[in-house]
Scaffold this active site. Sequence first.
Site, PDB file in Angstrom:
ATOM      1  N   ARG A 178      39.550  29.976  24.741  1.00 37.41           N
ATOM      2  CA  ARG A 178      40.145  28.746  25.683  1.00 37.41           C
ATOM      3  C   ARG A 178      39.329  27.684  25.280  1.00 37.41           C
ATOM      4  NH1 ARG A 178      44.787  30.655  28.400  1.00 37.41           N
ATOM      5  NH2 ARG A 178      44.496  32.716  29.123  1.00 37.41           N
ATOM      6  N   HIS A 230      38.098  24.555  13.072  1.00 34.71           N
ATOM      7  CA  HIS A 230      38.856  25.266  14.323  1.00 34.71           C
ATOM      8  C   HIS A 230      40.301  24.967  14.242  1.00 34.71           C
ATOM      9  CE1 HIS A 230      36.781  21.492  15.712  1.00 34.71           C
ATOM     10  NE2 HIS A 230      37.735  21.279  16.685  1.00 34.71           N
TER      11      HIS A 230
HETATM   12  P1  DGP Z   1      37.768  18.636  17.833  1.00 33.27           P
HETATM   13  O1  DGP Z   1      37.963  17.260  18.542  1.00 33.27           O
HETATM   14  O2  DGP Z   1      39.099  19.140  16.931  1.00 33.27           O
HETATM   15  O3  DGP Z   1      36.536  18.866  17.134  1.00 33.27           O
HETATM   16  O4  DGP Z   1      37.964  19.583  19.220  1.00 33.27           O
HETATM   17  C1  DGP Z   1      36.890  20.246  19.619  1.00 33.27           C
HETATM   18  C2  DGP Z   1      37.295  20.953  20.971  1.00 33.27           C
HETATM   19  O5  DGP Z   1      36.353  21.893  21.185  1.00 33.27           O
HETATM   20  C3  DGP Z   1      37.529  20.030  22.110  1.00 33.27           C
HETATM   21  O6  DGP Z   1      38.858  20.180  22.520  1.00 33.27           O
HETATM   22  C4  DGP Z   1      36.719  20.807  23.186  1.00 33.27           C
HETATM   23  C5  DGP Z   1      36.027  21.975  22.767  1.00 33.27           C
HETATM   24  N1  DGP Z   1      34.764  22.534  23.268  1.00 33.27           N
HETATM   25  C6  DGP Z   1      33.552  21.974  22.656  1.00 33.27           C
HETATM   26  N2  DGP Z   1      32.629  22.549  23.035  1.00 33.27           N
HETATM   27  C7  DGP Z   1      33.166  23.761  23.826  1.00 33.27           C
HETATM   28  C8  DGP Z   1      32.522  24.799  24.303  1.00 33.27           C
HETATM   29  O7  DGP Z   1      31.309  25.045  24.324  1.00 33.27           O
HETATM   30  N3  DGP Z   1      33.222  25.734  24.713  1.00 33.27           N
HETATM   31  C9  DGP Z   1      34.989  25.781  24.668  1.00 33.27           C
HETATM   32  N4  DGP Z   1      35.587  26.643  25.145  1.00 33.27           N
HETATM   33  N5  DGP Z   1      35.435  24.657  23.825  1.00 33.27           N
HETATM   34  C10 DGP Z   1      34.487  23.508  23.509  1.00 33.27           C
END
Ligand code: DGP
Length: 113
Positions: free
Chosen positions: A28, A99
């Site tokens: 998530r 991702h």
């Molecule tokens: P992008 O903007 O496409 O690089 O999206 C990165 C996403 O990753 C953003 O929606 C928040 C998520 N994210 C960042 N750090 C973490 C983390 O430590 N854990 C989780 N579960 N999500 C994270």
Amino acid sequence: MDCIFCKIVAGQIPSDVLYTDDKVVAFRDISPMAPVHLLIIPQHHIASLTDLTEAQMSLVGHMAYVANQLAKQQGISEKGYRVVINCGRQGGQVVQHLHMHLLGGRELSGMLG
Ligand code: DGP
């Protein structure tokens, strides 16, 4: 390597993991933009879609199929959902580990809503 998603793959940072196999992990998003907001990432570090090689291209198909399966599992498959890969600075990529976002559970308006 100082990559937050590699640390999630390694279990060094806690996350809500919903699926894992030998190629990918899905968990998530920490700041969800929709009732269902999952990230599907390769286990192996690839910084961005830009860095994907020809030899690695089937991985993205695998990620898309995992998104398809998770959408069904999360109950958003019938109403619809969105799959997004942000790429590079202008593409809105913040985390430098490839991702795929899987978003659903609400009306996603406009092109990217
Ligand atoms: P992008 O903007 O496409 O690089 O999206 C990165 C996403 O990753 C953003 O929606 C928040 C998520 N994210 C960042 N750090 C973490 C983390 O430590 N854990 C989780 N579960 N999500 C994270």
